[in-house]
Design a protein around this motif. Sequence first.
Motif, PDB file in Angstrom:
ATOM      1  N   LEU A 180       0.832  -1.210   0.000  1.00  0.00           N
ATOM      2  CA  LEU A 180       0.000   0.000   0.000  1.00  0.00           C
ATOM      3  C   LEU A 180       0.866   1.259   0.000  1.00  0.00           C
ATOM      4  N   SER A 181       1.924   1.238   0.797  1.00  0.00           N
ATOM      5  CA  SER A 181       2.809   2.393   0.864  1.00  0.00           C
ATOM      6  C   SER A 181       3.459   2.662  -0.491  1.00  0.00           C
ATOM      7  N   ASN A 182       3.916   1.594  -1.143  1.00  0.00           N
ATOM      8  CA  ASN A 182       4.531   1.753  -2.464  1.00  0.00           C
ATOM      9  C   ASN A 182       3.514   2.238  -3.488  1.00  0.00           C
ATOM     10  N   ARG A 183       2.294   1.731  -3.394  1.00  0.00           N
ATOM     11  CA  ARG A 183       1.253   2.117  -4.348  1.00  0.00           C
ATOM     12  C   ARG A 183       0.846   3.590  -4.166  1.00  0.00           C
ATOM     13  N   LEU A 184       0.753   4.030  -2.913  1.00  0.00           N
ATOM     14  CA  LEU A 184       0.378   5.414  -2.644  1.00  0.00           C
ATOM     15  C   LEU A 184       1.484   6.379  -3.043  1.00  0.00           C
ATOM     16  N   GLY A 185       2.733   6.015  -2.751  1.00  0.00           N
ATOM     17  CA  GLY A 185       3.859   6.878  -3.085  1.00  0.00           C
ATOM     18  C   GLY A 185       3.697   8.258  -2.467  1.00  0.00           C
ATOM     19  N   THR A 186       3.849   9.293  -3.286  1.00  0.00           N
ATOM     20  CA  THR A 186       3.727  10.671  -2.795  1.00  0.00           C
ATOM     21  C   THR A 186       2.365  11.272  -3.132  1.00  0.00           C
ATOM     22  N   SER A 187       1.445  10.447  -3.661  1.00  0.00           N
ATOM     23  CA  SER A 187       0.112  10.951  -4.021  1.00  0.00           C
ATOM     24  C   SER A 187      -0.704  11.232  -2.767  1.00  0.00           C
ATOM     25  N   GLN A 188      -1.699  12.104  -2.913  1.00  0.00           N
ATOM     26  CA  GLN A 188      -2.581  12.394  -1.783  1.00  0.00           C
ATOM     27  C   GLN A 188      -3.527  11.228  -1.530  1.00  0.00           C
ATOM     28  N   PHE A 189      -4.054  10.665  -2.630  1.00  0.00           N
ATOM     29  CA  PHE A 189      -4.965   9.528  -2.546  1.00  0.00           C
ATOM     30  C   PHE A 189      -4.498   8.446  -3.523  1.00  0.00           C
ATOM     31  N   PHE A 190      -5.141   7.292  -3.486  1.00  0.00           N
ATOM     32  CA  PHE A 190      -4.646   6.160  -4.279  1.00  0.00           C
ATOM     33  C   PHE A 190      -4.850   6.335  -5.780  1.00  0.00           C
ATOM     34  N   PHE A 191      -5.824   7.147  -6.180  1.00  0.00           N
ATOM     35  CA  PHE A 191      -6.010   7.394  -7.604  1.00  0.00           C
ATOM     36  C   PHE A 191      -5.937   8.886  -7.904  1.00  0.00           C
ATOM     37  N   GLY A 192      -4.949   9.565  -7.316  1.00  0.00           N
ATOM     38  CA  GLY A 192      -4.742  10.956  -7.649  1.00  0.00           C
ATOM     39  C   GLY A 192      -5.198  11.924  -6.580  1.00  0.00           C
ATOM     40  N   ASP A 193      -5.935  12.950  -7.003  1.00  0.00           N
ATOM     41  CA  ASP A 193      -6.270  14.061  -6.108  1.00  0.00           C
ATOM     42  C   ASP A 193      -7.632  13.947  -5.430  1.00  0.00           C
ATOM     43  N   MET A 194      -8.423  12.945  -5.825  1.00  0.00           N
ATOM     44  CA  MET A 194      -9.770  12.796  -5.259  1.00  0.00           C
ATOM     45  C   MET A 194      -9.896  11.446  -4.563  1.00  0.00           C
ATOM     46  N   PRO A 195     -10.468  11.414  -3.356  1.00  0.00           N
ATOM     47  CA  PRO A 195     -10.621  10.132  -2.655  1.00  0.00           C
ATOM     48  C   PRO A 195     -11.727   9.291  -3.266  1.00  0.00           C
ATOM     49  N   SER A 196     -11.571   7.981  -3.173  1.00  0.00           N
ATOM     50  CA  SER A 196     -12.523   7.041  -3.759  1.00  0.00           C
ATOM     51  C   SER A 196     -12.800   5.908  -2.771  1.00  0.00           C
ATOM     52  N   THR A 197     -13.502   4.884  -3.248  1.00  0.00           N
ATOM     53  CA  THR A 197     -13.832   3.738  -2.388  1.00  0.00           C
ATOM     54  C   THR A 197     -12.584   3.122  -1.769  1.00  0.00           C
ATOM     55  N   LEU A 198     -11.540   2.967  -2.562  1.00  0.00           N
ATOM     56  CA  LEU A 198     -10.321   2.341  -2.034  1.00  0.00           C
ATOM     57  C   LEU A 198      -9.747   3.157  -0.879  1.00  0.00           C
ATOM     58  N   ASP A 199      -9.749   4.466  -1.011  1.00  0.00           N
ATOM     59  CA  ASP A 199      -9.250   5.313   0.079  1.00  0.00           C
ATOM     60  C   ASP A 199     -10.078   5.127   1.346  1.00  0.00           C
ATOM     61  N   ALA A 200     -11.396   4.969   1.193  1.00  0.00           N
ATOM     62  CA  ALA A 200     -12.257   4.757   2.361  1.00  0.00           C
ATOM     63  C   ALA A 200     -11.902   3.451   3.065  1.00  0.00           C
ATOM     64  N   TYR A 201     -11.655   2.393   2.284  1.00  0.00           N
ATOM     65  CA  TYR A 201     -11.300   1.103   2.889  1.00  0.00           C
ATOM     66  C   TYR A 201      -9.924   1.159   3.557  1.00  0.00           C
ATOM     67  N   VAL A 202      -8.947   1.737   2.858  1.00  0.00           N
ATOM     68  CA  VAL A 202      -7.603   1.804   3.445  1.00  0.00           C
ATOM     69  C   VAL A 202      -7.632   2.644   4.724  1.00  0.00           C
ATOM     70  N   PHE A 203      -8.302   3.780   4.676  1.00  0.00           N
ATOM     71  CA  PHE A 203      -8.419   4.620   5.871  1.00  0.00           C
ATOM     72  C   PHE A 203      -9.113   3.869   7.005  1.00  0.00           C
ATOM     73  N   GLY A 204     -10.224   3.192   6.692  1.00  0.00           N
ATOM     74  CA  GLY A 204     -10.968   2.470   7.721  1.00  0.00           C
ATOM     75  C   GLY A 204     -10.142   1.384   8.393  1.00  0.00           C
ATOM     76  N   PHE A 205      -9.305   0.713   7.615  1.00  0.00           N
ATOM     77  CA  PHE A 205      -8.478  -0.360   8.178  1.00  0.00           C
ATOM     78  C   PHE A 205      -7.259   0.191   8.916  1.00  0.00           C
ATOM     79  N   LEU A 206      -6.671   1.279   8.384  1.00  0.00           N
ATOM     80  CA  LEU A 206      -5.405   1.758   8.943  1.00  0.00           C
ATOM     81  C   LEU A 206      -5.561   2.710  10.120  1.00  0.00           C
ATOM     82  N   ALA A 207      -6.548   3.601  10.068  1.00  0.00           N
ATOM     83  CA  ALA A 207      -6.611   4.665  11.076  1.00  0.00           C
ATOM     84  C   ALA A 207      -6.715   4.131  12.510  1.00  0.00           C
ATOM     85  N   PRO A 208      -7.576   3.128  12.800  1.00  0.00           N
ATOM     86  CA  PRO A 208      -7.598   2.614  14.182  1.00  0.00           C
ATOM     87  C   PRO A 208      -6.269   1.975  14.576  1.00  0.00           C
ATOM     88  N   LEU A 209      -5.663   1.269  13.641  1.00  0.00           N
ATOM     89  CA  LEU A 209      -4.370   0.642  13.905  1.00  0.00           C
ATOM     90  C   LEU A 209      -3.308   1.702  14.211  1.00  0.00           C
TER      91      LEU A 209
END
Length: 248
Positions: A180-209
Amino acid sequence: MAAPLELSCWGGGWGLPSVHSDSLVVMAYAKFSGAPLKVNVIDNNWRGSRGDVPVLTTEDSTISQPAKILNFLRKQKYNADYELSAKQGADTLAYIALLEEKLLPAVLHTFWVESDNYFTVTKPWFASRMPFPLSLILPGRMSKGALNRILLTRGEPPFYHLREVEAQIYRDAKECLNLLSNRLGTSQFFFGDMPSTLDAYVFGFLAPLYKVRFPKVQLQEHLKQLSNLCRFCDDILNSYFRVSLGDG
């Protein structure tokens, strides 16, 4: 006027709007897509019984499970993925499947199975937000449900001893975080400048951790070494939830 959409979910702590991954996935997607959810945080007046949270209540239906809730919101024209290409849509499904297979077991283990974390953090936190006598019953039921989900995800039968798969669970989770870290790189979100479903899932799984303070932190320590994933969580909290990161 559209019927109100009400989301029942677990509440927050440690600077998070919810400490519960499934609840956070839905809350984040609603923010990204502009869905006007009325959030009802579960407390001692809760009348539920099974822990199937989050739950979306509409005028004529009740929906649980994040994937089903997100599908419903898309059908109501609240779509965070409308700018994605077909390939990005396919990548989204592949990454969510990867998260659920490789990362989720370790997140569940960290919260619900690792005994020091469960007895000092998870169980007291959830029990304090449930009415009696659910507070005596439901945390243990949720822990058993998490254990069964881990073993099911690992492809092992429920009677298989967890200790035999623990090391593999954490290896897989660390590899998934690295990916995930390699895929995100220096981007704000996983598919550019706008958050999407994938960002919601990654955030939901990572933020509590990332944010919940546990005594046993092996996966948390690995995540905190991946500064772009931590920045990703902090940016979403600051931009969409405006929750003080100092809250605990």
